[in-house]
Write a protein that holds these residues in place. Structure first.
Motif, mmCIF file in Angstrom:
data_model
loop_
_atom_site.group_PDB
_atom_site.id
_atom_site.type_symbol
_atom_site.label_atom_id
_atom_site.label_comp_id
_atom_site.label_asym_id
_atom_site.label_seq_id
_atom_site.Cartn_x
_atom_site.Cartn_y
_atom_site.Cartn_z
ATOM 1 N N ALA A 21 7.128 2.300 2.418
ATOM 2 C CA ALA A 21 6.252 1.956 1.291
ATOM 3 C C ALA A 21 5.020 1.196 1.783
ATOM 4 N N ASP A 22 5.221 0.242 2.706
ATOM 5 C CA ASP A 22 4.094 -0.502 3.264
ATOM 6 C C ASP A 22 3.152 0.418 4.037
ATOM 7 N N LEU A 23 3.728 1.374 4.760
ATOM 8 C CA LEU A 23 2.917 2.307 5.537
ATOM 9 C C LEU A 23 2.031 3.148 4.623
ATOM 10 N N THR A 24 2.591 3.591 3.509
ATOM 11 C CA THR A 24 1.810 4.362 2.546
ATOM 12 C C THR A 24 0.648 3.535 2.001
ATOM 13 N N ARG A 25 0.921 2.278 1.653
ATOM 14 C CA ARG A 25 -0.132 1.402 1.128
ATOM 15 C C ARG A 25 -1.188 1.128 2.191
ATOM 16 N N ALA A 26 -0.766 0.878 3.433
ATOM 17 C CA ALA A 26 -1.717 0.578 4.503
ATOM 18 C C ALA A 26 -2.617 1.779 4.786
ATOM 19 N N MET A 71 1.512 -11.645 12.230
ATOM 20 C CA MET A 71 0.238 -10.969 11.974
ATOM 21 C C MET A 71 -0.122 -11.005 10.501
ATOM 22 N N ALA A 72 0.869 -10.818 9.635
ATOM 23 C CA ALA A 72 0.600 -10.848 8.196
ATOM 24 C C ALA A 72 0.124 -12.224 7.766
ATOM 25 N N GLY A 73 0.683 -13.256 8.352
ATOM 26 C CA GLY A 73 0.234 -14.606 8.034
ATOM 27 C C GLY A 73 -1.209 -14.828 8.434
ATOM 28 N N ALA A 74 -1.603 -14.278 9.599
ATOM 29 C CA ALA A 74 -2.985 -14.408 10.037
ATOM 30 C C ALA A 74 -3.925 -13.650 9.113
ATOM 31 N N GLU A 75 -3.515 -12.470 8.664
ATOM 32 C CA GLU A 75 -4.335 -11.704 7.721
ATOM 33 C C GLU A 75 -4.474 -12.442 6.391
ATOM 34 N N ALA A 131 -6.529 -6.539 -2.042
ATOM 35 C CA ALA A 131 -5.351 -5.674 -1.967
ATOM 36 C C ALA A 131 -4.726 -5.709 -0.576
ATOM 37 N N THR A 132 -5.555 -5.902 0.446
ATOM 38 C CA THR A 132 -5.036 -5.962 1.807
ATOM 39 C C THR A 132 -4.297 -7.278 2.061
ATOM 40 N N THR A 133 -4.860 -8.387 1.600
ATOM 41 C CA THR A 133 -4.154 -9.657 1.766
ATOM 42 C C THR A 133 -2.893 -9.687 0.910
ATOM 43 N N ALA A 134 -2.889 -8.975 -0.220
ATOM 44 C CA ALA A 134 -1.676 -8.890 -1.033
ATOM 45 C C ALA A 134 -0.595 -8.108 -0.292
ATOM 46 N N LEU A 135 -0.986 -7.036 0.391
ATOM 47 C CA LEU A 135 -0.021 -6.294 1.205
ATOM 48 C C LEU A 135 0.507 -7.175 2.322
ATOM 49 N N ALA A 136 -0.372 -7.952 2.951
ATOM 50 C CA ALA A 136 0.074 -8.860 4.007
ATOM 51 C C ALA A 136 1.084 -9.868 3.478
ATOM 52 N N ALA A 137 0.863 -10.367 2.265
ATOM 53 C CA ALA A 137 1.813 -11.314 1.671
ATOM 54 C C ALA A 137 3.172 -10.659 1.477
ATOM 55 N N ALA A 138 3.173 -9.392 1.044
ATOM 56 C CA ALA A 138 4.437 -8.677 0.854
ATOM 57 C C ALA A 138 5.132 -8.439 2.187
ATOM 58 N N VAL A 139 4.360 -8.079 3.217
ATOM 59 C CA VAL A 139 4.940 -7.858 4.543
ATOM 60 C C VAL A 139 5.564 -9.147 5.076
ATOM 61 N N ARG A 199 6.636 -11.772 3.315
ATOM 62 C CA ARG A 199 7.791 -12.136 2.493
ATOM 63 C C ARG A 199 9.002 -11.258 2.825
ATOM 64 N N ASP A 200 8.786 -9.953 2.850
ATOM 65 C CA ASP A 200 9.898 -9.040 3.121
ATOM 66 C C ASP A 200 10.410 -9.194 4.548
ATOM 67 N N GLY A 201 9.483 -9.365 5.506
ATOM 68 C CA GLY A 201 9.906 -9.517 6.889
ATOM 69 C C GLY A 201 10.735 -10.763 7.114
ATOM 70 N N THR A 202 10.376 -11.855 6.466
ATOM 71 C CA THR A 202 11.160 -13.093 6.583
ATOM 72 C C THR A 202 12.553 -12.909 6.015
ATOM 73 N N ALA A 203 12.647 -12.241 4.871
ATOM 74 C CA ALA A 203 13.959 -11.992 4.264
ATOM 75 C C ALA A 203 14.791 -11.061 5.136
ATOM 76 N N GLU A 204 14.144 -10.061 5.730
ATOM 77 C CA GLU A 204 14.874 -9.116 6.583
ATOM 78 C C GLU A 204 15.375 -9.793 7.853
ATOM 79 N N LEU A 205 14.599 -10.715 8.392
ATOM 80 C CA LEU A 205 15.063 -11.470 9.556
ATOM 81 C C LEU A 205 16.302 -12.294 9.218
ATOM 82 N N THR A 206 16.317 -12.882 8.035
ATOM 83 C CA THR A 206 17.477 -13.668 7.612
ATOM 84 C C THR A 206 18.713 -12.783 7.494
ATOM 85 N N ARG A 207 18.553 -11.600 6.894
ATOM 86 C CA ARG A 207 19.685 -10.678 6.759
ATOM 87 C C ARG A 207 20.146 -10.185 8.123
ATOM 88 N N LEU A 208 19.192 -9.931 9.021
ATOM 89 C CA LEU A 208 19.546 -9.475 10.359
ATOM 90 C C LEU A 208 20.401 -10.503 11.077
#
Length: 207
Positions: free
Chosen positions: A103-108, A166-170, A178-186, A188-197
Motif C-alpha cells: 500500500a505504501d509503495l502504491t502511494r509513493a 528515514m521517515a522521521g527525517a522526511e 501528502a508526502t510527509t503524511a505518508l512518512a508519518a504512516a511509514v 508509525r507502522d514500522g515502529t509497530a512492526e518492529l515491536t511485533r517482530l
C-alpha cells in the motif's frame, strides 16, 4: 558487498544524515563491511513541481525514491516466508507487513508521478543500509525453519529500523503535505512492526 550511496541532492543529505543514508553510514544489521566509494548517481534530481496539495521539495522526491527502492527490495524477502517457516505467527506478521508495504509503495509511486520525477529508479543496483543484497536473498532461499526465521528477523529489523529513521527525517524536513503524511504512516507502522517482530520466537532481539 554493500555500498552506501550518497543521497541524490545536497538537501536530502542534510535532511537524512540522522537516518544513516549518507555515504559511510553504518549498516543497521551490523553485517556489512566498510563501504566502498559511492558510485555516481544514475539519474539527475527531479525539478520540484507543484501538486494540488502543494509543492514537492527535493527532499520529498528523494525520500520517495529511497522508499520505493527499499520497499521493492524487501518484498521478495516477505514473499519467501510462507515457504520458509510453518510458524503461523511468522506467516501472519509477514502478510501484515507485506500488505502495508505494498500500500505504501502504491502511494509513493503515485506521489512520484505527481511530482514529475523521472520514472527510472536512481538507486537501481545500489545496496544501501536496510536493503537485502542478492547474496543475502539467495541465502534466505536455501534456509528453512529456525535458521530461516533468524535471517528474516535480521533483515526485516534492519529494513524497518532504517525506514523509520528515514521517515522521521522526511517528517522534519519535507514540504509536501501528502508526502510527509505518508512518512508519518511509514514511521508509525514500522515502529509497530518492529515491536511485533521482537515478540516472535527465534527473532533474536538485539541487546
Amino acid at each position: 558487498m554493500r555500498t552506501s550511496v550518497a543521497a541524490p541532492t545536497t538537501l536530502l543529505v542534510a535532511a537524512l544524515l540522522l537516518a544513516g543514508c549518507a555515504a559511510g553510514s553504518p549498516d543497521p544489521a551490523g553485517t556489512a563491511p566498510p563501504s566502498a566509494a559511492a558510485p555516481p548517481a544514475t539519474a539527475a534530481p527531479a525539478v520540484p513541481t507543484a501538486s494540488p496539495t502543494g509543492p514537492f521539495s527535493p527532499t520529498d522526491i528523494a525520500w520517495l525514491q529511497l522508499t520505493v527502492a527499499m520497499t521493492e527490495r524487501v518484498l521478495p524477502v516477505l514473499d519467501l516466508v510462507p515457504g520458509g517457516t510453518t510458524d503461523p505467527a511468522w506467516r501472519r506478521l509477514a502478510a501484515q507487513v507485506e500488505a502495508a508495504h505494498r500500500a505504501d509503495l502504491t502511494r509513493a509511486r503515485r506521489l512520484l508521478t505527481e511530482s514529475g520525477a523521472p520514472a527510472t529508479n536512481p538507486h537501481e543496483g545500489h545496496d544501501m543500509p536496510g536493503m537485502v543484497t542478492a547474496e543475502e536473498l539467495a541465502a534466505l532461499r536455501s534456509a528453512t525453519g529456525a535458521p530461516f526465521e533468524r535471517l528474516v528477523a535480521r533483515h526485516l529489523r534492519a529494513h524497518l529500523a532504517q525506514s523509520v529513521r528515514m521517515a522521521g527525517a522526511e517528517q522534519q524536513a519535507g514540504a509536501h503535505p501528502a508526502t510527509t503524511a505518508l512518512a508519518a504512516a511509514v514511521a508509525r507502522d514500522g515502529t509497530a512492526e518492529l515491536t511485533r517482530l521482537d515478540r516472535l520466537p527465534g527473532a533474536d532481539r538485539p541487546a
